[in-house]
Design a protein around this motif. Structure first.
Motif, PDB file in Angstrom:
ATOM      1  N   SER A 297      -7.095   2.762   3.038  1.00  0.00           N
ATOM      2  CA  SER A 297      -6.225   3.424   2.083  1.00  0.00           C
ATOM      3  C   SER A 297      -6.876   4.734   1.663  1.00  0.00           C
TER       4      SER A 297
ATOM      5  N   ASP B 162      -3.868   1.958  -4.587  1.00  0.00           N
ATOM      6  CA  ASP B 162      -3.777   0.632  -3.979  1.00  0.00           C
ATOM      7  C   ASP B 162      -4.845  -0.258  -4.597  1.00  0.00           C
TER       8      ASP B 162
ATOM      9  N   GLN C 181       0.838  -1.193   0.000  1.00  0.00           N
ATOM     10  CA  GLN C 181       0.000   0.000   0.000  1.00  0.00           C
ATOM     11  C   GLN C 181       0.870   1.239   0.000  1.00  0.00           C
TER      12      GLN C 181
END
Length: 168
Positions: free
Chosen positions: A148, A115, A110
């Motif tokens: 994320s 991502d 990540q």
């Protein structure tokens, strides 16, 4: 005189830009070397010398708390880690859906820029099959597991056909 000043100013700006670019590439190389050395220091007993206690403590404290759990988590596949998280924190429907997960890829890499993770299941029939509903639950549970700034999780069936996707 004005023309000469512009040329000198342009040269100074050029040198500063070149210096900044070379300094950034040096930091990137030095940063990865620093990370590698601290990892090896953590793996060895008594990794850091006593003189660097203040510098070594944050890295050791951060990974030292999870050293036993971290090693066990590294050995478990991403799919097993995901299933364990859902068994502990998921709803009954999520637990049932995640029981069909066979493989997870891309969950560890990540960078918060782009991502992408792939979750493979044992469902069949593609987007018209029975796995589309559970795929949404799997994507939702994945978003609870990993966070994320800009992540996309895609859920596939046993034959690699798209079932669904979601952000995380």
């Amino acid at each position: 005189m004005g023309m000469k000043s512009k040329i000198v100013l342009g040269a100074v700006v050029g040198v500063v830009v070149i210096g900044a670019v070379s300094a950034n590439s040096g930091d990137a190389d030095g940063g990865s070397a620093g990370k590698g050395s601290s990892v090896s220091a953590q793996q060895q007993p008594g990794g850091a010398d006593p003189g660097s206690g203040a510098d070594a403590k944050p890295a050791d404290g951060k990974t030292g708390d999870k050293s036993g759990a971290g090693k066990a988590a590294e050995k478990a596949s991403q799919a097993e880690q995901f299933k364990a998280f859902v068994r502990k924190n998921g709803t009954p429907q999520e637990k049932e859906a995640v029981a069909h997960v066979t493989k997870v890829q891309g969950a560890e890499e990540q960078n918060d820029i782009l991502d992408a993770a792939d979750v493979y299941t044992d469902f069949t029939g593609g987007i018209m099959g029975q796995g589309t509903g559970p795929a949404k639950l799997i994507a939702s549970a994945f978003a609870d597991w990993k966070q994320s700034e800009n992540g996309l999780v895609t859920v596939y069936d046993a034959e690699g056909e798209l079932l669904g996707n979601g952000t995380f």
